[in-house]
Design a protein around this motif. Structure first.
Motif, PDB file in Angstrom:
ATOM      1  N   PHE A 262       0.850  -1.200   0.000  1.00 46.41           N
ATOM      2  CA  PHE A 262       0.000   0.000   0.000  1.00 46.41           C
ATOM      3  C   PHE A 262       0.886   1.250   0.000  1.00 46.41           C
ATOM      4  O   PHE A 262       1.635   1.487   0.941  1.00 46.41           O
ATOM      5  N   ASP A 263       0.805   2.017  -1.072  1.00 49.11           N
ATOM      6  CA  ASP A 263       1.651   3.215  -1.163  1.00 49.11           C
ATOM      7  C   ASP A 263       0.962   4.302  -1.993  1.00 49.11           C
ATOM      8  O   ASP A 263      -0.184   4.129  -2.423  1.00 49.11           O
ATOM      9  N   ALA A 264       1.673   5.393  -2.205  1.00 50.87           N
ATOM     10  CA  ALA A 264       1.095   6.535  -2.924  1.00 50.87           C
ATOM     11  C   ALA A 264       0.688   6.153  -4.347  1.00 50.87           C
ATOM     12  O   ALA A 264      -0.296   6.675  -4.886  1.00 50.87           O
ATOM     13  N   ALA A 265       1.425   5.213  -4.962  1.00 50.77           N
ATOM     14  CA  ALA A 265       1.118   4.841  -6.345  1.00 50.77           C
ATOM     15  C   ALA A 265      -0.274   4.204  -6.450  1.00 50.77           C
ATOM     16  O   ALA A 265      -1.000   4.436  -7.427  1.00 50.77           O
ATOM     17  N   CYS A 266      -0.677   3.407  -5.448  1.00 52.66           N
ATOM     18  CA  CYS A 266      -2.024   2.791  -5.462  1.00 52.66           C
ATOM     19  C   CYS A 266      -3.100   3.870  -5.435  1.00 52.66           C
ATOM     20  O   CYS A 266      -4.225   3.641  -5.848  1.00 52.66           O
ATOM     21  N   CYS A 267      -2.728   5.029  -4.871  1.00 51.31           N
ATOM     22  CA  CYS A 267      -3.733   6.072  -4.628  1.00 51.31           C
ATOM     23  C   CYS A 267      -3.650   7.175  -5.675  1.00 51.31           C
ATOM     24  O   CYS A 267      -4.131   8.285  -5.448  1.00 51.31           O
ATOM     25  N   ARG A 268      -3.030   6.872  -6.821  1.00 51.60           N
ATOM     26  CA  ARG A 268      -2.706   7.968  -7.755  1.00 51.60           C
ATOM     27  C   ARG A 268      -3.948   8.691  -8.273  1.00 51.60           C
ATOM     28  O   ARG A 268      -3.890   9.866  -8.586  1.00 51.60           O
ATOM     29  N   GLN A 269      -5.090   7.997  -8.371  1.00 45.68           N
ATOM     30  CA  GLN A 269      -6.310   8.661  -8.865  1.00 45.68           C
ATOM     31  C   GLN A 269      -7.188   9.135  -7.722  1.00 45.68           C
ATOM     32  O   GLN A 269      -8.227   9.739  -7.947  1.00 45.68           O
ATOM     33  N   MET A 270      -6.820   8.775  -6.506  1.00 50.22           N
ATOM     34  CA  MET A 270      -7.716   9.031  -5.375  1.00 50.22           C
ATOM     35  C   MET A 270      -7.860  10.526  -5.105  1.00 50.22           C
ATOM     36  O   MET A 270      -6.902  11.285  -5.176  1.00 50.22           O
ATOM     37  N   ARG A 271      -9.092  10.885  -4.800  1.00 47.00           N
ATOM     38  CA  ARG A 271      -9.407  12.276  -4.469  1.00 47.00           C
ATOM     39  C   ARG A 271      -9.738  12.399  -2.985  1.00 47.00           C
ATOM     40  O   ARG A 271      -9.415  13.396  -2.344  1.00 47.00           O
ATOM     41  N   LEU A 272     -10.381  11.344  -2.425  1.00 48.00           N
ATOM     42  CA  LEU A 272     -10.906  11.500  -1.068  1.00 48.00           C
ATOM     43  C   LEU A 272     -10.956  10.173  -0.328  1.00 48.00           C
ATOM     44  O   LEU A 272     -11.516   9.186  -0.836  1.00 48.00           O
ATOM     45  N   PHE A 273     -10.394  10.137   0.864  1.00 53.40           N
ATOM     46  CA  PHE A 273     -10.551   9.023   1.805  1.00 53.40           C
ATOM     47  C   PHE A 273     -11.353   9.552   2.997  1.00 53.40           C
ATOM     48  O   PHE A 273     -10.943  10.553   3.608  1.00 53.40           O
TER      49      PHE A 273
END
Ligand code: MCA
Ligand code: AMP
Length: 501
Positions: A262-273
């Motif tokens: 789990f790292d920043a690359a997995c979240c590349r499209q993420m806008r909101l958690f």
């Protein structure tokens, strides 16, 4: 209620409008495959609403549902909305004895259950339908109807959600179409819902968080849902690169952080958690930011009032704070000596439920004379309006986002042969936030083993309510008034699952 769509207060009318404009948009995506588009959602809910009518379920009737999370389960829920039927979802972990209470209290016309769940076999005199997870096998598959969305007023009941109580008996919180419509609109605005948002949905759909927050926001925006039938950290990681929004209880976040990949690359499209339903630890908040570059947005809610406060989308999101009241909602800290001091949080607004089902005494007890709802959460509020939940006046344990009322567990344990008395407490747990621990004494002249207590609880209590540990002691600590000192027990067993700080 009538069948005219003029000035319809039915929350489904909002979803219908959004879906009608985006019929080709994917709605439910499982493992990369679109199982339902928004157009198909409209068609399926039409068929299902007609099927409900053919089974004698009318607007205002109650349907009780204990089903696994699946596309047909979502359609059934939406069909109930569409037909003006009062939806009563139950946790899939509830056992037969718990179900008997809900069935007797809600008096549903129809019970829908998944194969293998207690609802499939629990005693029930009305119509029972078994729902499989396969859309093609849905009981409405051969119906061919497009009944109009039943017109309701904003004040009409839409759902009853059971929440346990300090007395050990569950109460049904009656929510209205207006509660749902106002809350979803406020959240879409507060969290800046985007036309190209893609929601990764891994929450259960029998509670407010998964049903009325996550699912509703996607429906209002006609947004695609990456649909997971349960939270599995590895599966979530695989889908996360295709998502823009994710919502979870704190356990979801600690489990994601436990995944080395789990790292920043997995979240590349993420806008909101978004996090809620239980306190998010400062350490989780900080580790998440460091690992992904994303600041989790924590918000606070209750079954009786849906979402109440939220950290800002644009302004600073503060660790340990649940933010100010959402627009249209009001909060106040009662009994605080001075501004900034702790007191009991009271709330008011269009999000507030209509009352407890057939329980006017409890409804009155939980409201102030001027109509505010007494949450039972102890909070502080700073000059900028930011709320911090610092404690609870209600004896409640929140474990993995599920509420457990110690009284209910104590009553079940006290009924076991050989038990004198019991005290059930919550202690810190690295995965569930809090874990249920039972401290038990022997009956005079008797004896009891922890294994026997666990075995006795297995048939009557949902798995998440059962203690993770049972300790048998000679006596419970009491104060001068004879009251069991739970604070002392919590201190004594605080490090049962986590190392001493
Ligand atoms: C499962 N187990 C639990 C919990 N869940 N024990 C304590 N607390 C739990 N929450 C136990 C099972 O009994 C089982 O025990 C073992 O853990 C594994 O079960 P399994 O089903 O495999 O667990 P899981 O799938 O890993 O589930 C953990 C979970 C789940 C993913 C954290 O509990 C979950 O989805 N929680 C979300 C709850 C939620 O949506 N809350 C929102 C409420 P054994 O091995 O002994 O059999 S809405 C609300 O609170 C308000 C309105 C708000 O603000 O949102
Ligand atoms: P429920 O009865 O399941 O709706 O749970 C509502 C309770 O969950 C609230 O009264 C709070 O005690 C707790 N809760 C919800 N969100 C949060 C949060 N972000 N931080 C702390 N507690 C929360």
């Amino acid at each position: 209620m009538t069948d005219t769509t003029a000035t319809n207060g039915n929350v489904f009318a909002l979803f219908e409008a959004a879906a009608s404009a985006r019929r080709d948009r994917p709605f439910v995506i499982v493992g990369g495959r679109t199982l339902l588009t928004y157009g198909a959602m409209l068609d399926e809910t039409g068929r299902a609403a007609e099927w409900l009518g053919a089974n004698g379920v009318r607007a205002g009737d109650r349907v009780i549902v204990q089903v696994d999370k699946s596309p047909p389960a979502v359609i059934l829920y939406l069909a109930c909305l569409r037909a003006g039927i009062v939806y009563v979802p139950l946790n899939t972990a509830y056992q037969a004895a718990e179900l008997a209470y809900f069935l007797g209290d809600a008096e549903p016309v129809l019970l829908v259950a998944s194969p293998g769940l207690p609802g499939a076999t629990a005693g029930f005199v009305g119509t029972r339908v078994i729902l499989s997870a396969d859309l093609a096998a849905a009981p409405w598959a051969r119906h061919d109807g497009t009944p109009p969305t039943v017109a309701t007023t904003a004040a009409d009941p839409v759902a009853i959600l059971y929440t346990s109580g300090t007395t050990g008996r569950s109460k049904g919180a009656v929510l209205t179409h207006g509660n749902l419509s106002s809350n979803v609109a406020v959240l879409a605005d507060a969290w800046r819902w985007q036309d190209d948002d893609v929601l990764l949905h891994a929450l259960p759909i029998f509670h407010v968080h998964g049903l009325f927050v996550a699912l509703h926001l996607a429906l209002l925006g006609a947004s695609p849902i990456l649909f997971h039938d349960r939270f599995d950290a590895a599966a979530v990681l695989r889908d996360l690169p295709r998502a823009t929004v994710f919502m979870g209880v704190p356990t979801f976040y600690t489990r994601l952080l436990a995944e080395p990949a789990f790292d920043a690359a997995c979240c590349r499209q993420m806008r909101l958690f978004v996090s809620g339903s239980a306190p998010l630890l400062d350490a989780t908040f900080a580790e998440f930011a460091a690992r992904t570059g994303h600041i989790i947005l924590e918000r606070y809610g209750m079954t009786e009032a849906l979402m109440i406060t939220s950290n800002p989308y644009d302004g600073p999101r503060l660790a340990g704070s649940v933010g100010p009241a959402l627009p249209g909602n009001s909060v106040r800290v009662a009994g605080a000596g001075a501004p900034g001091e702790p007191g009991v949080l009271e709330i008011s607004g269009p999000n507030l439920f209509a009352g407890y089902w057939r329980n006017p005494e409890k409804t009155a007890e939980d409201h102030t004379a001027d109509g505010w709802f007494i949450t039972g959460d102890v909070a502080t509020q700073d000059a900028a309006g930011n709320v911090r939940i610092v404690g609870r006046t209600k004896d409640l344990i929140i474990t993995g986002g599920y509420n457990v009322y110690p009284k209910e567990v104590e009553l079940a344990i006290d009924a076991v042969d050989g038990v004198g008395e019991s005290a059930v407490i919550g202690v810190p747990h690295p995965d569930f936030g809090e874990a249920v621990v039972a401290v038990v004494t022997r009956a005079a002249g008797g004896d009891v083993a922890p294994e026997a207590i666990m075995a006795a609880l297995a048939t009557g209590l949902a798995t998440f309510k059962r203690p993770k540990t049972v300790v048998v002691v000679d006596e419970l600590p009491r104060n001068a008034m004879g009251k069991v000192q739970k604070a002392e027990l919590r201190a004594r067993y605080r490090t049962s699952f986590t190392p001493a700080a």
